[in-house]
Design a protein around this motif. Sequence first.
Motif: not given
Length: 289
Positions: A15-32
């Motif tokens: 209800t406060d518009w927050t979501i899970d960051q889902a950090w584990a789903r970032y790809t190596p390309a996104e981290h790069q």
Amino acid sequence: MSADGQTRLTPGAGTDWTIDQAWARYTPAEHQVWVTLYERQSALLTDRACDPFLRGLEALDLHRAGIPDFARVNAELNRLTGWSVVAVPGLVPDVVFFDHLANRRFPAGRFIRKANELDYLEEPDIFHDVFGHVPMLTDPEFADYMAAYGRGGLRAMQRGQLHQLARLYWYTVEFGLLQTPAGVRIYGAGIVSSRTETIFALDDPSPNRLGFDLERIMRTPYRIDDFQQVYFVAPSLGALLEATLRDFGPIYDRLARAADIPIAALEPTDRVITLGSQAYARARAPAAQ
């Protein structure tokens, strides 16, 4: 990251518009992409950003493993100033944005730009929100300023004068400059997260750079689609905080009777730090104001 008039809650958000960051789903390309942006900007900012920003980068160790995990960042950020970063799906309604700030929560998008979009992005991504904004939240005075701004935003909405308060955010939090013993330095997130604006804001002869003046800023419109043609230089972060710890009611009353000041204009009462040539704006005419 507010969006006036946006009312539909994103599926999966609280209800406060927050979501899970889902950090584990970032790809190596996104981290790069994060690493590339971080290394490029941190090297450029060494003698351009203000000390509180640079200290914040070091304190939060935002470079450790690509895109930061908010849970790790928040452990240190909360210890330093009581702030935390919360993930949101994108732009959120104004009332939600201000409520988060007032309660020392900074809403940040969780997506990151593509590798072919390093220099320009229409909607703020996690690099802008976290690299650009969060280091300054480690500074106690700036952290208090942001919370005060959030409280002020809720009051401005009630008065119907939010557009004037939004200018204060734009010319301080996003595009603010700071006077320091070493000279003018950057603290605004829109500058420190942009390679081209980092150079333009301090080096280009085109824009005016004026001393911080609260009511002057709130009478000055801004553009979101180009380099700024006026920057406001705060004498200190303490002065920035002090300017917001007051009753804005009389200010809003005066602003309701005052005309806007064109972006590139100079007023007799302006404290001119750098008189701009406005060459960039003229070259961009008629698009420039």
